[in-house]
Design a protein around this motif. Sequence first.
Motif, PDB file in Angstrom:
ATOM      1  N   TYR A   2      -7.800  39.860-129.188  1.00  0.00           N
ATOM      2  CA  TYR A   2      -7.935  39.956-130.641  1.00  0.00           C
ATOM      3  C   TYR A   2      -8.888  38.874-131.157  1.00  0.00           C
ATOM      4  O   TYR A   2      -9.791  39.141-131.941  1.00  0.00           O
ATOM      5  CB  TYR A   2      -6.575  39.802-131.314  1.00  0.00           C
ATOM      6  CG  TYR A   2      -5.540  40.775-130.836  1.00  0.00           C
ATOM      7  CD1 TYR A   2      -5.565  42.103-131.248  1.00  0.00           C
ATOM      8  CD2 TYR A   2      -4.539  40.382-129.966  1.00  0.00           C
ATOM      9  CE1 TYR A   2      -4.616  43.005-130.808  1.00  0.00           C
ATOM     10  CE2 TYR A   2      -3.586  41.278-129.514  1.00  0.00           C
ATOM     11  CZ  TYR A   2      -3.630  42.587-129.944  1.00  0.00           C
ATOM     12  OH  TYR A   2      -2.699  43.471-129.500  1.00  0.00           O
ATOM     13  N   LYS A   3      -8.675  37.630-130.697  1.00  0.00           N
ATOM     14  CA  LYS A   3      -9.478  36.513-131.173  1.00  0.00           C
ATOM     15  C   LYS A   3     -10.924  36.642-130.705  1.00  0.00           C
ATOM     16  O   LYS A   3     -11.855  36.302-131.429  1.00  0.00           O
ATOM     17  CB  LYS A   3      -8.873  35.195-130.684  1.00  0.00           C
ATOM     18  CG  LYS A   3      -7.501  34.892-131.288  1.00  0.00           C
ATOM     19  CD  LYS A   3      -6.958  33.571-130.777  1.00  0.00           C
ATOM     20  CE  LYS A   3      -5.598  33.259-131.381  1.00  0.00           C
ATOM     21  NZ  LYS A   3      -5.033  31.990-130.883  1.00  0.00           N
ATOM     22  N   ARG A 130      -0.688  45.756-136.770  1.00  0.00           N
ATOM     23  CA  ARG A 130       0.674  45.601-136.263  1.00  0.00           C
ATOM     24  C   ARG A 130       1.531  46.702-136.867  1.00  0.00           C
ATOM     25  O   ARG A 130       1.645  46.819-138.093  1.00  0.00           O
ATOM     26  CB  ARG A 130       1.245  44.229-136.640  1.00  0.00           C
ATOM     27  CG  ARG A 130       2.706  44.022-136.260  1.00  0.00           C
ATOM     28  CD  ARG A 130       2.902  43.938-134.761  1.00  0.00           C
ATOM     29  NE  ARG A 130       4.304  43.705-134.406  1.00  0.00           N
ATOM     30  CZ  ARG A 130       4.767  43.662-133.158  1.00  0.00           C
ATOM     31  NH1 ARG A 130       3.920  43.820-132.144  1.00  0.00           N
ATOM     32  NH2 ARG A 130       6.040  43.453-132.917  1.00  0.00           N
ATOM     33  N   TYR A 131       2.117  47.538-136.008  1.00  0.00           N
ATOM     34  CA  TYR A 131       2.966  48.644-136.432  1.00  0.00           C
ATOM     35  C   TYR A 131       4.420  48.302-136.125  1.00  0.00           C
ATOM     36  O   TYR A 131       4.763  48.054-134.959  1.00  0.00           O
ATOM     37  CB  TYR A 131       2.583  49.934-135.710  1.00  0.00           C
ATOM     38  CG  TYR A 131       1.212  50.455-136.052  1.00  0.00           C
ATOM     39  CD1 TYR A 131       1.043  51.453-137.003  1.00  0.00           C
ATOM     40  CD2 TYR A 131       0.074  49.939-135.429  1.00  0.00           C
ATOM     41  CE1 TYR A 131      -0.216  51.932-137.331  1.00  0.00           C
ATOM     42  CE2 TYR A 131      -1.191  50.404-135.749  1.00  0.00           C
ATOM     43  CZ  TYR A 131      -1.328  51.400-136.696  1.00  0.00           C
ATOM     44  OH  TYR A 131      -2.586  51.864-137.017  1.00  0.00           O
ATOM     45  N   SER A 132       5.257  48.282-137.142  1.00  0.00           N
ATOM     46  CA  SER A 132       6.689  48.087-136.933  1.00  0.00           C
ATOM     47  C   SER A 132       7.340  49.444-136.722  1.00  0.00           C
ATOM     48  O   SER A 132       6.823  50.474-137.171  1.00  0.00           O
ATOM     49  CB  SER A 132       7.325  47.384-138.135  1.00  0.00           C
ATOM     50  OG  SER A 132       7.139  48.157-139.308  1.00  0.00           O
ATOM     51  N   SER A 161       1.241  46.133-131.342  1.00  0.00           N
ATOM     52  CA  SER A 161       0.015  45.508-131.840  1.00  0.00           C
ATOM     53  C   SER A 161      -1.178  46.244-131.260  1.00  0.00           C
ATOM     54  O   SER A 161      -1.188  46.585-130.067  1.00  0.00           O
ATOM     55  CB  SER A 161      -0.037  44.032-131.440  1.00  0.00           C
ATOM     56  OG  SER A 161       1.033  43.313-132.020  1.00  0.00           O
ATOM     57  N   THR A 162      -2.190  46.482-132.087  1.00  0.00           N
ATOM     58  CA  THR A 162      -3.382  47.196-131.624  1.00  0.00           C
ATOM     59  C   THR A 162      -4.644  46.410-131.982  1.00  0.00           C
ATOM     60  O   THR A 162      -4.683  45.677-132.966  1.00  0.00           O
ATOM     61  CB  THR A 162      -3.477  48.607-132.232  1.00  0.00           C
ATOM     62  OG1 THR A 162      -3.751  48.501-133.644  1.00  0.00           O
ATOM     63  CG2 THR A 162      -2.178  49.370-132.035  1.00  0.00           C
ATOM     64  N   PHE A 163      -5.652  46.579-131.149  1.00  0.00           N
ATOM     65  CA  PHE A 163      -6.963  45.985-131.409  1.00  0.00           C
ATOM     66  C   PHE A 163      -8.009  47.056-131.144  1.00  0.00           C
ATOM     67  O   PHE A 163      -8.085  47.597-130.031  1.00  0.00           O
ATOM     68  CB  PHE A 163      -7.208  44.778-130.498  1.00  0.00           C
ATOM     69  CG  PHE A 163      -8.573  44.188-130.656  1.00  0.00           C
ATOM     70  CD1 PHE A 163      -8.849  43.358-131.723  1.00  0.00           C
ATOM     71  CD2 PHE A 163      -9.580  44.461-129.751  1.00  0.00           C
ATOM     72  CE1 PHE A 163     -10.121  42.813-131.888  1.00  0.00           C
ATOM     73  CE2 PHE A 163     -10.847  43.920-129.893  1.00  0.00           C
ATOM     74  CZ  PHE A 163     -11.110  43.093-130.975  1.00  0.00           C
ATOM     75  N   TYR A 190     -11.781  52.815-131.387  1.00  0.00           N
ATOM     76  CA  TYR A 190     -11.108  52.898-130.090  1.00  0.00           C
ATOM     77  C   TYR A 190     -10.779  51.489-129.623  1.00  0.00           C
ATOM     78  O   TYR A 190     -11.535  50.551-129.852  1.00  0.00           O
ATOM     79  CB  TYR A 190     -12.019  53.597-129.069  1.00  0.00           C
ATOM     80  CG  TYR A 190     -11.370  53.810-127.720  1.00  0.00           C
ATOM     81  CD1 TYR A 190     -10.540  54.896-127.491  1.00  0.00           C
ATOM     82  CD2 TYR A 190     -11.585  52.902-126.679  1.00  0.00           C
ATOM     83  CE1 TYR A 190      -9.947  55.094-126.251  1.00  0.00           C
ATOM     84  CE2 TYR A 190     -10.987  53.093-125.434  1.00  0.00           C
ATOM     85  CZ  TYR A 190     -10.166  54.196-125.238  1.00  0.00           C
ATOM     86  OH  TYR A 190      -9.569  54.384-124.022  1.00  0.00           O
ATOM     87  N   GLY A 191      -9.623  51.350-128.926  1.00  0.00           N
ATOM     88  CA  GLY A 191      -9.226  50.041-128.446  1.00  0.00           C
ATOM     89  C   GLY A 191      -7.972  50.104-127.606  1.00  0.00           C
ATOM     90  O   GLY A 191      -7.730  51.078-126.895  1.00  0.00           O
ATOM     91  N   THR A 192      -7.153  49.056-127.713  1.00  0.00           N
ATOM     92  CA  THR A 192      -5.963  48.933-126.878  1.00  0.00           C
ATOM     93  C   THR A 192      -4.718  48.698-127.731  1.00  0.00           C
ATOM     94  O   THR A 192      -4.806  48.309-128.901  1.00  0.00           O
ATOM     95  CB  THR A 192      -6.108  47.767-125.888  1.00  0.00           C
ATOM     96  OG1 THR A 192      -6.267  46.532-126.627  1.00  0.00           O
ATOM     97  CG2 THR A 192      -7.317  47.959-124.997  1.00  0.00           C
ATOM     98  N   SER A 193      -3.557  48.925-127.117  1.00  0.00           N
ATOM     99  CA  SER A 193      -2.282  48.706-127.798  1.00  0.00           C
ATOM    100  C   SER A 193      -1.268  48.126-126.824  1.00  0.00           C
ATOM    101  O   SER A 193      -1.350  48.358-125.609  1.00  0.00           O
ATOM    102  CB  SER A 193      -1.743  50.020-128.376  1.00  0.00           C
ATOM    103  OG  SER A 193      -1.415  50.926-127.328  1.00  0.00           O
ATOM    104  N   LYS A 194      -0.306  47.377-127.380  1.00  0.00           N
ATOM    105  CA  LYS A 194       0.742  46.801-126.550  1.00  0.00           C
ATOM    106  C   LYS A 194       1.912  46.404-127.432  1.00  0.00           C
ATOM    107  O   LYS A 194       1.721  45.878-128.529  1.00  0.00           O
ATOM    108  CB  LYS A 194       0.219  45.580-125.790  1.00  0.00           C
ATOM    109  CG  LYS A 194       1.208  44.993-124.794  1.00  0.00           C
ATOM    110  CD  LYS A 194       0.583  43.840-124.020  1.00  0.00           C
ATOM    111  CE  LYS A 194       1.555  43.287-122.990  1.00  0.00           C
ATOM    112  NZ  LYS A 194       0.956  42.155-122.230  1.00  0.00           N
TER     113      LYS A 194
END
Length: 256
Positions: A2-3, A130-132, A161-163, A190-194
Amino acid sequence: MYKIGLFILIILLINTQMSLAQDQPNGRFDIPQPNMIKWNVAGLPIGSFSFQYERAVTPSISAAAGIRFMPKGSLPFQSVFENIIDNNEVWSHLNQLQTGNIAFTPEVKFYFGKETLQGFYVAPFVRISRYSADLPIHIEYRDDQSDIYIEEEVNMTGGISTFTGGVLFGAQWKLANQWYLDWWILGPQYGTSKGDLTTHKNLTEREQNALRDQLSILEDVPVVDLSSEVNSEGATIHAKGPWTGVRAGLAVGYRF
């Protein structure tokens, strides 16, 4: 990650501004009313609140930062998700999902119009979200003593959390006086999630087996990779994988 993505976008913007400013006699551009604040009114029907601040860096380039938040509620566009998932067992769980989100989106906008902050533009961006989530899982098992079937609900809570990174194509024009309209036409990303969803509850062996069976059904969700762990002290759903989406909207802006 993210950073790193945010740092790269900021550095690109600073370098662009510095290189362009060096070509000016006084080291700066004289741009009247270079600031604009916006509200994406198109998000209101689904309970999404999105705001953006934009500042002109040169007559044809601006920097913007947006924030979006959506209070927790039912999954929006349920019919769309139901068609994508195309699995009745999986959907029987996901249609009970309660979710909300918050997102931060910095971007650099390159305008092709003749006037500052007007015309068609292309805007590379990154988005940190950030998805709750609250996900009730219904289980059924046979009681050892009464030999009858018991129905129970186990609530899984947590977030993902996604980026992502992408490019937004849009157009902005003046309505009247200092009021503008910004049309976010299409912004594929497009990106990643965790993330994890957990429950902390003492579970009997039969409860564990029943919950394990139901969580295994969710592993058929497309796109995101899901895995789960169940023991006597509770359960955890692990989520990771690619993340995709599309930005779109219609924002009303005030320039000052």
